[in-house]
Design a protein around this motif. Structure first.
Motif, PDB file in Angstrom:
ATOM      1  N   VAL A 249       0.899  -1.369   0.065  1.00 36.19           N
ATOM      2  CA  VAL A 249       0.047   0.066  -0.280  1.00 36.19           C
ATOM      3  C   VAL A 249       0.709   1.425  -0.162  1.00 36.19           C
ATOM      4  N   VAL A 250       0.633   2.057  -0.914  1.00 40.02           N
ATOM      5  CA  VAL A 250       1.485   3.264  -1.112  1.00 40.02           C
ATOM      6  C   VAL A 250       0.466   4.717  -1.377  1.00 40.02           C
ATOM      7  N   HIS A 251       0.906   5.658  -1.288  1.00 43.90           N
ATOM      8  CA  HIS A 251       0.306   6.920  -1.576  1.00 43.90           C
ATOM      9  C   HIS A 251       0.586   7.539  -2.641  1.00 43.90           C
ATOM     10  N   GLU A 252      -0.490   8.281  -3.338  1.00 46.82           N
ATOM     11  CA  GLU A 252      -0.212   8.768  -4.644  1.00 46.82           C
ATOM     12  C   GLU A 252       1.295   9.637  -4.589  1.00 46.82           C
ATOM     13  N   GLY A 253       2.058   9.546  -5.750  1.00 50.22           N
ATOM     14  CA  GLY A 253       3.236  10.058  -5.847  1.00 50.22           C
ATOM     15  C   GLY A 253       4.470   9.371  -5.441  1.00 50.22           C
ATOM     16  N   ASP A 254       4.170   8.290  -4.533  1.00 48.41           N
ATOM     17  CA  ASP A 254       5.277   7.245  -4.264  1.00 48.41           C
ATOM     18  C   ASP A 254       5.745   6.559  -5.391  1.00 48.41           C
ATOM     19  N   THR A 255       6.673   6.096  -5.189  1.00 52.31           N
ATOM     20  CA  THR A 255       7.415   5.125  -6.295  1.00 52.31           C
ATOM     21  C   THR A 255       7.406   3.407  -5.896  1.00 52.31           C
ATOM     22  N   VAL A 256       7.072   2.665  -6.671  1.00 51.42           N
ATOM     23  CA  VAL A 256       6.961   1.311  -6.253  1.00 51.42           C
ATOM     24  C   VAL A 256       7.896   0.402  -6.939  1.00 51.42           C
ATOM     25  N   THR A 257       8.502  -0.685  -6.309  1.00 47.60           N
ATOM     26  CA  THR A 257       9.271  -1.659  -7.140  1.00 47.60           C
ATOM     27  C   THR A 257       8.790  -2.867  -6.853  1.00 47.60           C
ATOM     28  N   LEU A 258       8.562  -3.622  -7.732  1.00 46.74           N
ATOM     29  CA  LEU A 258       8.223  -4.922  -7.803  1.00 46.74           C
ATOM     30  C   LEU A 258       9.019  -6.189  -8.402  1.00 46.74           C
ATOM     31  N   ASN A 259       9.208  -7.155  -7.641  1.00 43.75           N
ATOM     32  CA  ASN A 259      10.069  -8.033  -7.805  1.00 43.75           C
ATOM     33  C   ASN A 259       9.535  -9.264  -8.556  1.00 43.75           C
TER      34      ASN A 259
END
Lengths: 111, 115
Positions: A12-22
């Motif tokens: 769960v993240v907030h708008e504007g964050d960066t996510v990295t999926l593996n």
């Protein structure tokens, strides 16, 4: 037996964050690695990767493959609520282009 | 934009009944795939066709499932008799195949509920 493992299971993240999926894999006769986005319906194609070290980019999404370490990452920058979905990684093998899917990463982007 | 078509979109049936799902791949796509996706998991291949021939049906429970693609275009997947554990999303995908394109494009799926 071919195996594809995705991590994390969810985030769960907030708008504007960066996510990295593996996505890591152990397969026989690797041919390609594909990323799909699945909302409340069928998976939609994002990227296909076949060569190590070459980044594929589409808007805020990018992905890269490491065939030596047997993994790929999918990055999403400046996340938006519309990015909320399950992201699936699949590996295609030379044997008839069969795809083996990972279990997916569920991403929730909060406003 | 060409799409994979599937019908029905939703199906509710009682156990021991027969069900059938239909798929029409993108025009010109030689390879057709049927997947089953259980809630919370990734899709799992049931059967793969190259034109009208089965290439891989190693994961198809052949005692109750059958699939055909008689003219090498559209395809039907049948379950008889349906069991409670068959409740899942059934996805059809297609690709150009034969070295011309490997990306698989998915249809909207048929969500099956067995009561």
């Amino acid at each position: 037996e071919d195996k594809v493992v995705q991590s994390p299971l969810s985030l769960v993240v907030h708008e504007g964050d960066t996510v990295t999926l593996n996505c890591s894999y152990e397969v026989t006769n690797f041919r390609s690695l594909l990323w799909y986005k699945q909302e409340k319906k069928a998976p939609t194609f994002l990227f296909m990767l076949t060569s190590s070290g070459i980044e594929k980019k589409s808007g805020r999404l990018s992905s890269i493959l490491d065939k030596k370490e047997l993994f790929s990452i999918l990055n999403i920058t400046a996340t938006q609520t519309g990015d909320s979905a399950i992201y699936l990684c699949a590996v295609g093998t030379a044997a008839g282009n069969k795809l083996t899917f990972g279990g997916g990463t569920r991403v929730l982007v909060k406003p | 934009e060409a799409e994979v078509a599937q019908s029905p979109r939703y199906k509710i049936t009682e156990k021991s009944q027969a069900v059938a799902f239909w798929c029409d791949p993108i025009s010109g796509h030689a390879t057709l795939y049927w997947y089953r996706q259980i809630l919370g998991q990734g899709p799992e291949l049931l059967v793969q066709f190259q034109d009208e021939s089965v290439v891989d049906d190693s994961q198809l429970p052949k005692d109750r499932f059958s699939a055909e693609r008689l003219k090498g275009v559209d395809s039907t997947l049948k379950i008889q008799p349906a069991e409670l554990g068959d409740s899942a999303m059934y996805l059809c995908a297609s690709s150009l195949g034969q070295g011309r394109g490997e990306t698989q494009y998915f249809g909207p799926g048929t969500r099956l509920l067995v009561l």
